[in-house]
Design a protein around this motif. Structure first.
Motif, mmCIF file in Angstrom:
data_model
loop_
_atom_site.group_PDB
_atom_site.id
_atom_site.type_symbol
_atom_site.label_atom_id
_atom_site.label_comp_id
_atom_site.label_asym_id
_atom_site.label_seq_id
_atom_site.Cartn_x
_atom_site.Cartn_y
_atom_site.Cartn_z
ATOM 1 N N PHE A 198 -0.733 5.792 3.381
ATOM 2 C CA PHE A 198 -1.453 4.364 2.717
ATOM 3 C C PHE A 198 -2.340 4.934 1.377
ATOM 4 C CE2 PHE A 198 -1.458 3.523 7.308
ATOM 5 C CZ PHE A 198 -1.273 2.192 7.400
ATOM 6 N N ALA A 199 -1.764 3.821 0.350
ATOM 7 C CA ALA A 199 -2.688 4.109 -0.952
ATOM 8 C C ALA A 199 -3.579 3.019 -0.965
ATOM 9 C CB ALA A 199 -1.546 3.607 -1.934
ATOM 10 N N PHE A 200 -4.863 3.478 -1.626
ATOM 11 C CA PHE A 200 -5.958 2.551 -1.450
ATOM 12 C C PHE A 200 -6.610 2.361 -2.835
ATOM 13 C CE2 PHE A 200 -7.776 6.410 -0.169
ATOM 14 C CZ PHE A 200 -8.760 6.889 -1.465
ATOM 15 N N CYS A 201 -5.818 2.459 -3.647
ATOM 16 C CA CYS A 201 -5.851 2.298 -5.296
ATOM 17 C C CYS A 201 -5.714 0.430 -5.674
ATOM 18 C CB CYS A 201 -5.048 2.956 -6.201
ATOM 19 S SG CYS A 201 -3.465 2.910 -5.633
ATOM 20 N N LEU B 223 0.867 -1.248 -0.011
ATOM 21 C CA LEU B 223 -0.056 -0.069 0.086
ATOM 22 C C LEU B 223 0.868 1.099 0.112
ATOM 23 C CD1 LEU B 223 -2.821 -0.993 2.579
ATOM 24 C CD2 LEU B 223 -2.786 -1.432 -0.025
ATOM 25 N N ALA B 224 2.068 1.170 -0.611
ATOM 26 C CA ALA B 224 3.111 2.146 -0.541
ATOM 27 C C ALA B 224 2.605 3.049 -2.002
ATOM 28 C CB ALA B 224 4.440 1.603 -0.411
ATOM 29 N N GLN B 225 3.225 2.358 -2.933
ATOM 30 C CA GLN B 225 3.100 3.179 -4.210
ATOM 31 C C GLN B 225 1.633 3.145 -4.912
ATOM 32 O OE1 GLN B 225 6.204 1.545 -6.862
ATOM 33 N NE2 GLN B 225 6.139 3.289 -8.189
ATOM 34 N N GLY B 226 1.557 4.429 -5.497
ATOM 35 C CA GLY B 226 0.254 4.683 -5.970
ATOM 36 C C GLY B 226 -0.171 3.942 -7.413
ATOM 37 N N THR C 296 -1.927 14.221 0.785
ATOM 38 C CA THR C 296 -2.876 14.839 1.780
ATOM 39 C C THR C 296 -4.439 14.509 1.566
ATOM 40 O OG1 THR C 296 -3.225 16.962 1.020
ATOM 41 C CG2 THR C 296 -1.440 16.767 2.565
ATOM 42 N N GLY C 297 -4.921 14.366 0.069
ATOM 43 C CA GLY C 297 -5.953 14.219 -0.248
ATOM 44 C C GLY C 297 -6.763 15.630 -0.166
ATOM 45 N N GLY D 288 -10.005 13.857 -2.099
ATOM 46 C CA GLY D 288 -9.550 13.489 -3.568
ATOM 47 C C GLY D 288 -8.250 12.786 -3.653
ATOM 48 N N ALA D 289 -7.762 12.140 -4.480
ATOM 49 C CA ALA D 289 -6.594 11.341 -4.727
ATOM 50 C C ALA D 289 -6.804 10.196 -3.862
ATOM 51 C CB ALA D 289 -5.370 11.985 -4.336
ATOM 52 N N TYR D 290 -6.062 9.104 -4.022
ATOM 53 C CA TYR D 290 -6.493 7.694 -3.355
ATOM 54 C C TYR D 290 -5.237 7.609 -2.366
ATOM 55 C CZ TYR D 290 -3.770 6.052 -7.874
ATOM 56 O OH TYR D 290 -3.050 5.939 -8.896
ATOM 57 N N TYR D 291 -4.971 8.431 -1.343
ATOM 58 C CA TYR D 291 -4.085 8.150 -0.177
ATOM 59 C C TYR D 291 -4.655 8.435 0.894
ATOM 60 C CZ TYR D 291 -1.097 8.198 -4.281
ATOM 61 O OH TYR D 291 -0.450 8.121 -5.482
#
Ligand SMILES: Cc1ncc(COP(=O)(O)O)c(C=O)c1O
Length: 407
Positions: free
Chosen positions: A385-388, A51-54, A192-193, A334-337
């Protein structure tokens, strides 16, 4: 090369190392390898859930794949025109007009690059002179650090403060001055989102106008938005048409991070300079993938709505998992972190905690300090954490994280 630099002091090996070092760029010594990509390598080594790299672990839309296959079959396999294939530039014009209400000239205002990573580097190299300053919000996407160093700019950091990641207007105003060449704005923001509001962007706009600076905006997560957040491009603000440089790409919107297709949208003067840098850096992005890009950019609005919906469900799932495991989370818009506070776990710092998570728990994250200039700052008690990822991946991470013992 690296072990030679660690040779014992005074030894012949060290003398060689010093000699080699003198031959290398001192700029490169000012930054380390990417922490995010290093975490991915460590995750593979320790068989950790990454869950590191996006990058998503699910496929892109079938029509995008088919368009790339077709382009290769149609022999679209030679160099494209260096600043980008015409069909992709035309599709970019249409999409920017549709989504932001801004009409751009495909002949004079677009440079297609190898990912937005190259676009950002080419833009910085095209506009920065020695002694120029670049304002950067902190925490920041780690690439901006080396981008600034390699282009020769002096960074001026301005804090985004939790929980809403707002900035202090006086602090931002004080970071601008006669040497300011540009501000880098990333909205929606990694890590940060945060999604910058119109009022915030207008405040930034006024500073850019006052100090005759560019706003270089990284808008790669433009379609990954939650809870009614709206993405506003800097280029769409009154008075910014001549000083906004928009960096974007296919990676996140179309789930093709490995394709390396991005672009810079800029006024004709900067575009001329960006195209020159881009030409000698890479010549051009992969031709058949540019052709597929022209198809992707014309997908209907429902595609983008479904993308945002899918990521909203994943964000909510991940927030539940992380809160349950004891993390203090800041809900991204926004974004996926998800940036989390780790102080309840009593770790020495973020790097030690990230290492523990990979080696003992089996989940890879990015230490917060890699998003800050000073590793001892707020990032030392944060991890991202990346959740993509497919839900199975997120649940597998959740199972492992449930072994953590917060205080
Ligand atoms: C803010 C931001 N900009 C740019 C990139 C890289 O984009 P690309 O794949 O287009 O080079 C990333 C990737 O994580 C990112 O988070």
């Amino acid at each position: 090369m690296r072990p030679m630099f660690n040779a014992p002091q005074g030894s012949p090996a060290e003398a060689v190392a010093q000699g080699v070092r003198r031959m290398l760029s001192t700029k490169v010594e000012r930054f380390t390898e990417s922490v995010i990509r290093e975490m991915t390598r460590l995750a593979m080594k320790h068989d950790a859930v990454n869950l590191a790299q996006g990058f998503p672990d699910f496929p892109c839309a079938p029509e995008i794949k088919e368009a790339a296959r077709q382009a290769i079959a149609d022999d679209d396999n030679q160099y494209a025109i260096t600043w980008g294939q015409k069909p992709l530039r035309d599709a970019l014009v249409e999409k920017f007009a549709r989504t932001q209400g801004v009409t751009i000239d495909p002949e004079r205002e677009i440079t297609v690059t190898c990912g937005s990573t190259e676009a950002m580097m080419a833009v910085m190299m095209a506009v920065i002179n020695p002694g120029d300053e670049a304002v950067i919000f902190e925490p920041f996407y780690e690439n901006y650090g080396p981008d600034v160093i390699l282009s020769g700019a002096q960074p001026r950091f301005v804090s985004l403060r939790p929980p809403d990641w707002s900035f202090d207007r006086d602090e931002l105003a004080a970071a601008f001055g006669p040497r300011t060449k540009a501000i880098i704005v990333n909205t929606p923001n990694n890590p940060t989102g945060k999604v910058f509001t119109r009022e915030e962007l207008e405040f930034i706009r006024d500073l850019c106008v006052r100090w005759n600076a560019f706003a270089i905006t990284d808008e790669i997560y433009e379609h990954i938005l939650y809870d009614g957040a709206e993405h506003i491009s800097m280029a769409a603000l009154d008075g910014m048409r001549d000083r906004a440089i928009v960096v974007n790409g296919m990676s996140k919107t179309y789930t093709v991070t490995g394709w390396r297709v991005g672009w810079a949208i800029a006024p004709p003067g900067p575009t001329e300079a960006i195209r020159k840098v881009h030409d000698f850096l890479t010549v051009g992005a992969a031709a058949p993938l540019q052709a597929a890009g022209a198809v992707a950019l014309r997908l209907p609005d429902s595609y983008y709505a479904q993308l945002a919906d899918k990521y909203r469900a994943k964000r909510d799932l991940m927030l539940g998992i992380l809160t349950g495991a004891g993390f203090n989370c800041i809900k991204p818009k926004g974004a996926y972190y998800i940036m989390t506070d780790i102080s309840r776990f009593g770790a020495k710092d973020d790097v030690a905690f990230a290492k523990y998570l990979i080696e003992e728990i089996g989940v890879a994250v990015v230490p917060g300090s890699s998003f800050y200039n000073d590793p001892a700052g707020p990032g030392s008690q944060q991890v991202r954490f990346a959740f993509c990822k497919v839900d199975e991946t997120l649940h597998a991470a959740g199972e492992r994280l449930s072994r953590l013992k917060p205080r």
